[in-house]
Structure formats: C-alpha cells, structure tokens
Design an enzyme around this catalytic site. Structure first.
Site, PDB file in Angstrom:
ATOM      1  CB  CYS A  90      -1.032  -0.013   1.199  1.00 14.12           C
ATOM      2  SG  CYS A  90      -0.114   0.316   2.715  1.00 14.12           S
ATOM      3  CG  ASP A 138      10.160   2.071  -1.195  1.00 12.47           C
ATOM      4  OD1 ASP A 138      10.329   3.100  -1.438  1.00 12.47           O
ATOM      5  OD2 ASP A 138       9.245   1.164  -1.365  1.00 12.47           O
TER       6      ASP A 138
HETATM    7  C1  MEV Z   1       7.660   3.022  -4.516  1.00 12.75           C
HETATM    8  O1  MEV Z   1       7.670   3.314  -3.217  1.00 12.75           O
HETATM    9  C2  MEV Z   1       8.057   4.316  -5.081  1.00 12.75           C
HETATM   10  C3  MEV Z   1       8.378   4.442  -6.479  1.00 12.75           C
HETATM   11  O2  MEV Z   1       8.728   5.604  -6.990  1.00 12.75           O
HETATM   12  C4  MEV Z   1       9.236   2.994  -7.179  1.00 12.75           C
HETATM   13  C5  MEV Z   1      10.697   3.325  -6.635  1.00 12.75           C
HETATM   14  O3  MEV Z   1      11.278   4.383  -6.162  1.00 12.75           O
HETATM   15  O4  MEV Z   1      11.420   2.331  -6.670  1.00 12.75           O
HETATM   16  C6  MEV Z   1       6.985   4.341  -7.642  1.00 12.75           C
END
Ligand code: MEV
Length: 287
Positions: A90, A138
C-alpha cells in the site's frame, strides 16, 4: 530484528528516472525473528503461512525473504518468522521493510556484523531482483532510518526537512488495497507520453519543498498529487481523500507507487474531521 516502513513526501515515480525524491521513515514496523531449527522453515505470520525452504521458493509471497536468504549464502538451517504492522502493498514500503528486517536478523544470527551501508546495498539488490526497476528510496530510507533526499540513486540526509514537517501532525490514511503491483505502476508511467514534462514539474516542486516552511510544503503536496494523478497512478478513492484533507486545510498526496494504497495528510485534524476521513478509508494512523 525490526525495520520501519517509509513514506515518500515528494517525487515518487520521477525518482525512478533520476529525479529527486524526499522520503521519511515511519513508526510502523516489521519484525523478523530467527532461531535454531533442524530445517530451514519460513513463517509469514500475517498471511498465516509456514513453509519449508523448497516449498517457499514456489510461493510468490515468500520471494523477498527467499532472495535475501539466498543472497547472504547462509548455510545452517533456521526457523525465520516475519510479522508486520505495515499493511501490505500500500505504498508504505512493506516489502523493503521485510527485506531489511530479514537481512538484519540474518546478520545478527550468523554474526555477520553487516554495516548499515551493506544492509542498504543488499536490500536494494533484493528489491531490484524481485521487482525489476526500483530506486533506492524504500530500502535506503528503511536501512538508515533517516529522512533522505534521493537523486540519481545517490542519497543525502535531510534532517531539517523532517524537522519542518514534524512541526505538524502527519497522518497516514490507508485508503484502499492496491490493484496493481509497483512494477506494473512503473510500467503505466513508462508508457505515458508526457512523462518527462510531468517529472520536470515534480522536480521543481520537490526542490522547492526542501527549503520551504510547513505551510508551503502543504500546498506543494497538493500540487505533487495533481501531477501523480496526471501520470495515471492515482484513483478516485485517493483523490477523494486528498480533496477532503485539502478542505480541512491540510496538505495531502498519495504516497508510494499509487494505484490505491495510502494518502499522507499533513496538518491538524479535529475529531469531527478525523471521523469524516475515517468513514471513507480503511484506517487512519498517526505517523
Ligand atoms: C515506490 O515506493 C516508489 C516508486 O517511486 C518506485 C521506486 O522508487 O522504486 C514508485
């Protein structure tokens, strides 16, 4: 061993193409415990699943944990159990949190003494190998447990930005389950013709946010959300929550890959406002 989750304040998706993102760790965490065992067994408590290594290899839900174990090349068997406060898929970095907690737990159990830098690197490698395209946002935010500015897969600490944001309350509204995986949403964006122009606008917003006061940050969040909607990764549900939060004088935007998931809300909500938001979301956390 524990690992936190994360929110992206500005710049998701654009960050995959080398633009800037600003992220913050949050206090919902994943816990991984390891103890001695005759066989290698993995338990995913939230999903009520417990499998031996060979069986787990065939089950998608175990991919991140399996990849982390394989990468560390540990030999002796053990029992590894994962439980998480983070709602899965999410936008709060639940996969990265599982990977970081797993690597931390393996490092401790096998006395590998892996430094933060190495844990961050390995975790990003796991995420990339399981998920395909992935920025370091992340895994590095969760490994370092600090607010980060990410650009071109390099990072710096932005404690001042975190302090500014923390002048106000930060809520996470878990709006709805995501219909698509991060990899699929990255693909949706990659197929958008006008993506580069949108990324450039997001970049300007992100840079301005870094040196803005909290009131301006709130406005910039709303602008970033509009652009994410334009990229095709918002949903009716997410837009509805952002609109309501805006009406209550807050900053708000989707966080993470989108396609459902969570909205972050910056600002004070009184009891009545909180109740109105709670009515249209699955849960509302104070982050
Ligand atoms: C994922 O939390 C966020 C995105 O920018 C993907 C990434 O940074 O790897 C969509």
């Amino acid at each position: 061993m524990k690992a936190k989750g994360k929110v992206i304040f500005f710049g998701e998706h654009a960050v995959v193409y080398g633009y800037t993102a600003l992220s913050l760790p949050i206090n919902l965490s994943t816990n991984v415990n390891i103890k001695k065992n005759d066989n290698l067994v993995i338990e995913l408590k939230n999903l009520n699943k417990k499998l031996g290594f060979e069986e787990a290899k065939k089950d998608k839900d175990f991919r991140y944990v399996i990849k982390a174990i394989e990468l560390l090349k540990v030999k002796e068997p053990f029992f590894l159990s994962v439980s998480s406060e983070l709602p899965v898929s999410c936008g709060l970095g639940s996969s990265a949190s599982v990977v970081v907690a797993t690597i931390r737990a393996l490092s401790k159990f096998f006395n590998l003494n892996l430094p933060k830098k190495e844990i961050a690197k390995l975790s990003h490698r796991v995420e990339r190998e399981v998920q395909g395209k992935a920025s370091i946002t992340d895994t590095y935010t969760i490994s370092y447990e600090r607010a980060l500015k990410i650009r071109n897969n390099e990072f710096s600490f932005i404690d001042e930005f975190e302090k500014t944001v923390r002048e106000e309350k930060l809520y996470i509204a878990y709006v709805e389950e995501r219909e698509m995986k991060t990899a699929d949403l990255i693909k949706v964006v990659s197929e958008k013709e006008e993506k580069e122009e949108i990324f450039k606008e997001i970049e300007e917003i992100t840079r301005e946010a870094l040196s803005s006061d909290v009131e301006r940050i709130k406005e910039l969040m709303l602008e970033n959300h509009k652009l994410l909607d334009k990229l095709g990764v918002s949903t009716k549900g997410l837009n509805r929550v952002v609109r309501l939060a805006k009406k209550f004088g807050c900053g708000a935007k989707l966080t993470g890959a989108g396609g459902g998931g969570c909205v972050i809300i910056l600002g004070d909500l009184n009891e009545e406002e909180k109740e109105l938001i709670e009515k249209i979301v699955k849960s509302l956390y104070l982050a």
